[in-house]
Scaffold this active site. Structure first.
Site, short mmCIF file in Angstrom:
data_model
loop_
_atom_site.label_atom_id
_atom_site.label_comp_id
_atom_site.label_asym_id
_atom_site.label_seq_id
_atom_site.Cartn_x
_atom_site.Cartn_y
_atom_site.Cartn_z
N THR A 203 38.40 36.15 48.86
CA THR A 203 37.01 36.42 49.35
C THR A 203 36.77 35.47 48.08
O THR A 203 36.94 35.24 46.82
CB THR A 203 36.45 37.61 48.78
OG1 THR A 203 37.24 38.64 50.12
CG2 THR A 203 34.91 38.12 48.87
N GLY A 233 34.62 44.40 55.63
CA GLY A 233 35.38 45.57 55.16
C GLY A 233 34.72 45.51 53.99
O GLY A 233 33.17 45.16 54.06
N THR A 254 37.25 41.51 45.43
CA THR A 254 38.72 41.04 46.20
C THR A 254 39.82 41.54 46.21
O THR A 254 39.37 42.37 45.68
CB THR A 254 38.68 39.25 46.04
OG1 THR A 254 39.98 39.61 44.48
CG2 THR A 254 37.35 38.98 45.43
N GLY A 255 40.30 41.36 47.67
CA GLY A 255 41.61 41.77 48.06
C GLY A 255 41.24 43.46 49.50
O GLY A 255 40.36 42.75 49.93
N1 GLY Z 1 37.91 42.17 50.11
C1 GLY Z 1 37.44 40.78 51.49
C2 GLY Z 1 37.94 42.43 52.66
O1 GLY Z 1 38.76 43.05 52.97
O2 GLY Z 1 37.81 42.23 53.56
#
Ligand code: GLY
Length: 353
Positions: A203, A233, A254-255
């Site tokens: 991301t 997400g 992110t993650g």
């Molecule tokens: N952090 C990006 C997702 O899980 O879609």
């Protein structure tokens, strides 16, 4: 090994709370406490975004226009397979994008999720904020809205991403009818080694503080690789993948989005900063909460630690910044004091422990 133990965390939080002030550690703040130029932070894939955003704010641009222009560079780059054009598709081979934006001065927000065919979902999220009475549009409705505003449609699936998806699909199961090259007796068996199949929760998030105190942020992603179509997400969820409070600071994530959503990650970071905790410690606070709330065995390694990663990024109103991840080795981008660079994230556990 944790970089900050519970006692350190509580005592530093207590000290901050007792002092009632934040002690600037950022080099972008002069002795009077004023900020000597825009400060931008981003995920490690965001060096071009921070440079662009700072440049635009220096030219007088609005902070949200600036960060969106910054992440647009990455959204439009086919080489970044975690964001926008060239992102890894869902399990049907279709790229679906998520994004949200927050504009500090007006306290307004916009978001899109599961958006197809548009390279720059962050721009559509901004239009949702500016040109509707809503905060979030998803799927077909978001695409129709983008079309109404004249955004150009493109097939977002690059050949590189399609080949990755095909290798993933062919190696999913021995009992379906998709046959990988290594088992087909045709073609180059090395071309579908399963170790080469990219997988990402990647991301980009980017936040900025202007010298006049205005702040904005954006998060944008193609989301989890090979996701179930329609999976959304944390990135388009206000308070999860992004939160900006012009009086306190900004945070992004992110993650593994599922973990961030369940603790309202970015909101948790900003609220910690509101109570006087430094950006880096606020990020660690959220990361620790993710660790503590991950109870299900399939999400834990044999030693009980999470088998995934999350990174949180924060920029406070007074110009300090920081980031933290579950696992060591993470970096984040920061443009501050005239220098654009990557710095290390704080972390909870050594990756090789
Ligand atoms: N952090 C990006 C997702 O899980 O879609």
């Amino acid at each position: 090994m944790a970089t900050l133990n519970r006692r350190d965390f509580i005592s530093s939080a207590a000290v901050s709370a007792a002092l009632g002030t934040l002690t600037p550690t950022s080099f972008g703040i002069d002795e009077e406490g004023t900020i000597d130029g825009p400060i931008a932070i981003s995920s490690a894939n965001g060096l071009r975004a921070t440079a662009k955003a700072v440049d635009l704010v220096k030219q007088g641009a609005d902070t949200l226009d600036a960060v969106i222009a910054g992440v647009n560079i990455v959204e439009e780059d086919p080489e970044d397979m975690s964001v926008g054009y060239g992102g890894i598709p869902n399990e049907d081979g279709i790229v679906e994008l998520d994004s949200c934006v927050m504009h500090g001065p007006t306290c307004e927000a916009g978001a899109v999720a599961a958006l197809r065919n548009i390279k720059t979902p962050s721009r559509v999220a901004q239009l949702v904020m500016q040109r509707t009475d809503h905060v979030m549009l998803v799927g077909e409705g978001a695409l129709r809205f983008a079309r109404a505003h004249g955004l150009k449609e493109t097939n977002l699936l690059t050949d590189k991403a399609r080949q990755a998806w095909l290798r993933w699909k062919e190696n999913l199961s021995d009992t379906d009818d998709w046959v990988p090259a290594s088992q087909s007796g045709f073609g180059d068996a090395r071309s579908d080694a399963t170790t080469n199949i990219p997988f990402t929760y990647g991301t980009i998030t980017c936040s900025i503080l202007a010298p006049n105190g205005q702040m904005s942020g954006v998060t944008t992603t193609s989301g989890l690789s090979y996701k179930i179509p329609g999976r959304i997400g944390d990135s388009p969820i206000i308070g999860a993948g992004l939160f900006v409070d012009n009086e306190v600071g900004a945070a992004g994530a992110t993650g593994r989005g599922e973990a961030v959503i369940k603790i309202c990650g970015s909101h948790t970071v900003v609220e910690a900063m509101r109570h006087g905790i430094s950006p880096q410690q606020a990020c660690l606070h959220a990361i620790k909460r993710i660790d503590q709330t991950t109870k299900i065995a399939r999400l834990r390694r044999k030693d009980g630690r999470p088998n995934f990663d999350v990174k949180m990024y924060a920029l406070s109103k007074d110009g300090r910044f920081g980031a933290a991840s579950i696992w060591s080795g993470g970096k984040f981008a920061v443009y501050e004091g005239g220098r654009n660079r990557l710095e290390d994230c704080a972390f909870l556990y050594e990756r090789n422990s």
